[in-house]
Write an enzyme that holds these catalytic residues in place. Structure first.
Site, PDB file in Angstrom:
ATOM      1  N   ARG A   1     -80.502 -53.877  -4.740  1.00  0.00           N
ATOM      2  CA  ARG A   1     -80.100 -55.251  -4.914  1.00  0.00           C
ATOM      3  C   ARG A   1     -79.247 -55.574  -3.404  1.00  0.00           C
ATOM      4  NH1 ARG A   1     -77.917 -55.072 -10.148  1.00  0.00           N
ATOM      5  NH2 ARG A   1     -78.806 -53.371 -11.289  1.00  0.00           N
TER       6      ARG A   1
ATOM      7  N   LYS B   1     -79.969 -48.138 -19.176  1.00  0.00           N
ATOM      8  CA  LYS B   1     -78.728 -49.106 -19.303  1.00  0.00           C
ATOM      9  C   LYS B   1     -77.825 -48.832 -20.565  1.00  0.00           C
ATOM     10  CE  LYS B   1     -77.199 -54.033 -18.632  1.00  0.00           C
ATOM     11  NZ  LYS B   1     -77.806 -55.166 -18.030  1.00  0.00           N
TER      12      LYS B   1
ATOM     13  N   ASP C   1     -74.734 -58.781  -6.476  1.00  0.00           N
ATOM     14  CA  ASP C   1     -75.195 -57.451  -6.801  1.00  0.00           C
ATOM     15  C   ASP C   1     -76.064 -57.572  -7.844  1.00  0.00           C
ATOM     16  OD1 ASP C   1     -72.753 -58.502  -8.192  1.00  0.00           O
ATOM     17  OD2 ASP C   1     -73.006 -57.015  -9.298  1.00  0.00           O
ATOM     18  N   ASN C   2     -76.513 -58.871  -8.376  1.00  0.00           N
ATOM     19  CA  ASN C   2     -77.498 -58.915  -9.240  1.00  0.00           C
ATOM     20  C   ASN C   2     -78.814 -59.548  -8.595  1.00  0.00           C
ATOM     21  OD1 ASN C   2     -75.667 -58.256 -11.196  1.00  0.00           O
ATOM     22  ND2 ASN C   2     -75.083 -60.224 -11.775  1.00  0.00           N
TER      23      ASN C   2
ATOM     24  N   GLY D   1     -69.083 -47.664 -19.581  1.00  0.00           N
ATOM     25  CA  GLY D   1     -70.475 -47.485 -19.215  1.00  0.00           C
ATOM     26  C   GLY D   1     -71.495 -47.559 -20.416  1.00  0.00           C
TER      27      GLY D   1
ATOM     28  N   GLY E   1     -71.332 -51.038  -7.830  1.00  0.00           N
ATOM     29  CA  GLY E   1     -72.224 -49.844  -8.279  1.00  0.00           C
ATOM     30  C   GLY E   1     -72.754 -50.158  -9.741  1.00  0.00           C
TER      31      GLY E   1
END
Length: 520
Positions: A199, A122, A269-270, A135, A100
């Site tokens: 993704r 980001k 996931d990328n 984060g 996630g």
């Protein structure tokens, strides 16, 4: 500052009903609501004029306090609810379960000039997917992502884009090389923009949990908004969707090989469902042409994501996506047939790309041998990829014996070019000259065509590091210098000739210039 907010993802897809921002397994939901962290003293360092215009804002808007506050996470746009996406993924070949958006928060979606954009921060704080992390992001990784995503766009490589780069004013603790030497660094936030940040892992997580209902909802949503030309959802449409993803992914990877870009972390996931380069972590640019090079310290031992393996890994990742889509189709044959076209497509497109780099417009059955022979010779001694292909456009069929002289600037250690290597080069140049004579175009026309696909300027690792070093001292001018330079990577730009140079020796083993960690 006025944006045309058109949220679709959070409106049309199932949300996590738990609103408390705690780390947890999130089930039967495509996202969780997450509010960006308030920062101590935000400071805008750079804004992309192109992306401002793309989302419907002006340079004046970017100077406002509202812009600063929104794009550093300190203010929320009216009628929006920021969120983080739920997805899983294979990391270095192993299923990692739920991952996630651990430090990415989607602010909103906007429409402008018949295009639809998702705006994301980001490094804006923790989400339910942050696991043990905070984060946040640091300045060095944020500078690299901001510059590289825009540089890739101007190179013609499918990519997510960057809108703004800002300091948070907070200090962030990072162990840069994972060696136990953690230190505080400047915190930073990048605003990223893309039609979608979906993704492969967004689909994998639901298949892994046997949540076919949510999987189907997400796939139908994706087709409706990003592959609408395929028509209404059906088993046949799902197959066509998978084939479109395969084609888009392959196109992206061929571009990576063309410009010498190594992603470094091709985990599922990328991998963007739209075939966009996404997640600029420990990426790198080939300096010396080396099929075995990887920029990622985590991948140093096995080199799974090395330059020469990117096309192969693309297929492996697509196989994982096919497995995720299988519950909607319930038969493997159609998916297998599509996967089985990959290797032939990849081979054909790779050879076509290499032909373009060599200035070959016609097809000849001997081209494959000519190309593979070149790739072998390039690796006999450290030879700069970008300089070699750019200078090759000056080659003349009338004087093939001068080939070595034309490319000599690409050699890192000229004394390593032995007589045996020189002989191999001269033999290759003789074959190349003979092949070019079949083309029937002038040397000048060939040069122009080659210079449209072989960039003169790329974001070499040491260049980004110089900008980072300056930025850490409070000097941000080089960020803009490189930003402007990389807008025209195929132009000669005589005033910027100093950037058309091999990696300096000081950068050979320097952290950030040779290899990078995932720490950011």
């Amino acid at each position: 500052m006025k944006l045309d907010i058109k949220d679709r993802f959070r409106v049309e897809l199932p949300a996590d009903p738990i609103l408390v921002n705690t780390r947890r397994q999130v089930e039967k939901a495509c996202f969780s609501y997450a509010t960006p962290k308030q920062t101590a003293k935000p400071e805008l360092l750079h804004v992309s004029p192109e992306m401002l215009d793309a989302i419907g804002l002006t340079k004046e808007d970017a100077k406002s306090d509202t812009f600063l506050q929104v794009f550093t996470g300190n203010a929320i746009l009216p009628n929006t609810k920021p969120y983080a996406m739920c997805y899983g993924g294979h990391q270095f070949g192993n299923w990692a379960g739920q991952l996630g958006d651990g430090r990415a928060i989607n602010l909103a979606e906007v429409a402008h000039q018949n295009k639809h954009w998702t705006i994301q921060l980001k490094g804006a704080g923790e989400t339910p997917y942050s696991r043990t992390a905070d984060g946040l992001a640091v300045l060095r990784s944020s500078v690299r992502e901001y510059l590289c995503s825009e540089a890739m766009y101007h190179l013609g490589v499918p990519t997510t884009r960057a809108l703004s780069l800002a300091l948070s004013g907070d200090q962030v603790l990072r162990d840069m090389m994972y060696d136990g030497n953690a230190a505080y660094e400047k915190g930073a936030i990048v605003s990223r923009v893309a039609p979608s940040f979906l993704r492969f892992g967004n689909y994998q997580i639901f298949a892994a949990r046997q949540d076919t209902k949510t999987l189907k909802t997400l796939v139908n949503y994706t087709i409706k908004h990003h592959f609408s030309h395929l028509g209404k959802p059906s088993k046949e449409t799902y197959l066509q969707f998978f084939e479109a993803v395969l084609n888009n992914t392959l196109e992206m990877l061929i571009h990576w090989q063309r410009v010498g870009f190594v992603h470094g972390v091709m985990n599922t996931d990328n991998m963007s469902i739209l075939g966009l380069t996404i997640d600029y972590g420990p990426y790198g640019w080939l300096e010396g042409y080396d099929a075995n090079w990887t920029p990622n310290t985590t991948d140093k031992q096995f080199k799974r994501y090395r330059f020469g393996a990117q096309l192969e890994i693309g297929l492996w990742n697509l196989l994982q996506l096919a497995n995720a889509l299988y519950p909607l189709i319930e038969e493997a044959k159609g998916l297998e047939n599509i996967l089985n076209t990959y290797n032939e497509k990849a081979a054909d497109q790779y050879i076509a790309m290499m032909r373009s780099k060599l200035g070959l417009l016609l097809e000849d059955e001997k081209d494959v041998a000519l190309i593979f022979s070149l790739e072998e010779i390039l690796q006999l001694t450290e030879t700069d990829m970008t300089i070699f292909f750019r200078n090759l456009s000056n080659f003349s069929t009338e004087t093939p014996s001068e080939g070595l002289q034309i490319i000599e600037d690409a050699f890192y250690v000229p004394t390593e070019v032995s007589e045996d290597i020189k002989e191999k080069w001269n033999s290759w140049f003789t074959d190349y000259a003979a092949r070019l004579q079949q083309e029937g175009i002038s040397a000048e026309e060939r040069k122009q065509k080659m210079n449209l696909v072989n960039p003169k300027y790329v974001l070499r690792n040491y260049m980004a590091q110089l900008a980072i070093d300056d930025a850490n001292k409070g000097d941000y001018k080089l960020i803009d210098t490189l930003f402007q330079l990389l807008k025209k990577p195929y132009d000669e730009q005589p005033e910027n000739q100093k950037w058309f140079a091999k990696r300096p020796e000081w950068a050979r083993h320097k952290a950030g210039c040779s290899m990078l960690s995932c720490s950011s």
